[in-house]
Design an enzyme around this catalytic site. Sequence first.
Site, short mmCIF file in Angstrom:
data_model
loop_
_atom_site.label_atom_id
_atom_site.label_comp_id
_atom_site.label_asym_id
_atom_site.label_seq_id
_atom_site.Cartn_x
_atom_site.Cartn_y
_atom_site.Cartn_z
N PHE A 54 1.20 8.73 0.05
CA PHE A 54 2.42 7.62 0.73
C PHE A 54 1.34 6.18 0.59
O PHE A 54 0.24 6.71 -0.09
CB PHE A 54 2.50 8.08 2.06
CG PHE A 54 1.08 7.71 2.88
CD1 PHE A 54 0.75 6.67 3.41
CD2 PHE A 54 0.39 8.97 2.74
CE1 PHE A 54 -0.22 6.70 4.19
CE2 PHE A 54 -0.22 8.68 3.52
CZ PHE A 54 -1.33 7.76 4.44
N SER B 197 -1.86 7.83 -6.83
CA SER B 197 -1.99 9.10 -5.83
C SER B 197 -1.78 10.61 -6.22
O SER B 197 -2.09 11.45 -6.48
CB SER B 197 -1.33 8.61 -4.40
OG SER B 197 -2.34 7.86 -3.71
N SER C 243 -6.89 8.89 -3.59
CA SER C 243 -5.65 9.35 -3.81
C SER C 243 -5.06 8.91 -2.17
O SER C 243 -5.73 9.44 -2.22
CB SER C 243 -5.30 10.68 -4.50
OG SER C 243 -4.01 11.06 -3.64
N LYS C 244 -4.14 8.30 -2.29
CA LYS C 244 -3.30 8.16 -0.71
C LYS C 244 -2.57 9.77 0.15
O LYS C 244 -1.51 9.20 -0.52
CB LYS C 244 -2.56 7.13 -0.69
CG LYS C 244 -3.84 6.08 -0.48
CD LYS C 244 -2.66 4.74 0.57
CE LYS C 244 -2.22 4.87 1.80
NZ LYS C 244 -3.49 4.45 3.01
N ALA C 245 -3.68 10.78 -0.43
CA ALA C 245 -3.01 11.86 -0.39
C ALA C 245 -2.23 12.02 1.52
O ALA C 245 -3.42 12.83 2.04
CB ALA C 245 -3.30 13.29 -1.33
#
Length: 316
Positions: free
Chosen positions: A46, A73, A167-169
Amino acid sequence: MATNPPTDTTSGLGAGLIWFDGAMVPEAEAKVSVLTHALHYGTSVFEGIRAYATDRGAAVFRLREHSQRLLESAKILGMKPSWTVDVIDRAIVDTVKANERPSCYIRPLIWYGPESLGINPARNQLHFMVATLPWGVYLGEEAVRKGARLMTSSWRRSSGDIMPTKSKAGGNYVNSVLANSEARENGFDEALLLDKEGFVAEGSGENIFFLKGGTLYAIAHSVNLRGITRDTVIQLAKDMGTPFETTMAVRDELYTADEVFMVGTAAEVTPIASIDRRPIGAGVAGPYSLAMRERYLEATAGKLPEYQRWLTYVAD
Ligand code: PPE
């Protein structure tokens, strides 16, 4: 006995129209299956973006950098989205426009759907949505005015060999949720996370700066997110003529700093008054932090010609 499904269509977060796999749908209709892979395994990526009110209408701040990071990401997770950076930019601008928002927080999300259950996502399709929300001051007006109170979390920031921290995981954020909840439950405004070695990493959703002896220090890149606000603040500080360095720091260096502040899209620039109940400087929002906040808000509002390049006007 199962409870009835919610039927109240007026409830929700006030997201209005959501861009969902290419269509604009009302929040109440933007639904997914309970067997969504991302819901079970955190396999989503995101972004958090803001659009600001300017004298030319809403402008998205550093749109391209956010769209690029969203795709990075996804790449880190091995996802192969079909949406290009241009499509993502357009979807974001269109969603802000469709909701006629003067300013808002923007949440794009890419995730694996419900086509198969089990860890292997090879057969799961990717989906993409963009929601816009009327979000105000992230840590509260009072935290900004008086300075926020931080607590060093007992949860360490995940290390890069355990989770993909750049990563904006979605799954990464369990770590942030645990740290933030712990801080809140203990009466603090936000958590300070250290890495596995005990060096300062970041907040649950913010990067960290400190000022000491007239020099501004940013926490060097390691397991912290490559923050876009961090980059903005570094450029603003350099242009203001502030001596600047990146550094690794143990928490002691924050305790004895003249000022500490946190930055992020949601948090913008938030001064820190205390860490672990030790006052930072005078124990109030510091003058440099407040000046930087002001400068940041002027740049985002399109008031500074030299930073117009960071704004995408929704009406254009
Ligand atoms: N670190 C983390 C872990 C993080 O989540 C953010 C953004 C940052 C640093 C700052 O990055 P940037 O926004 O590019 O400057 N946190 C987002 C999520 C907040 C939330 O509650 O959700 C944000 O600020 O939008």
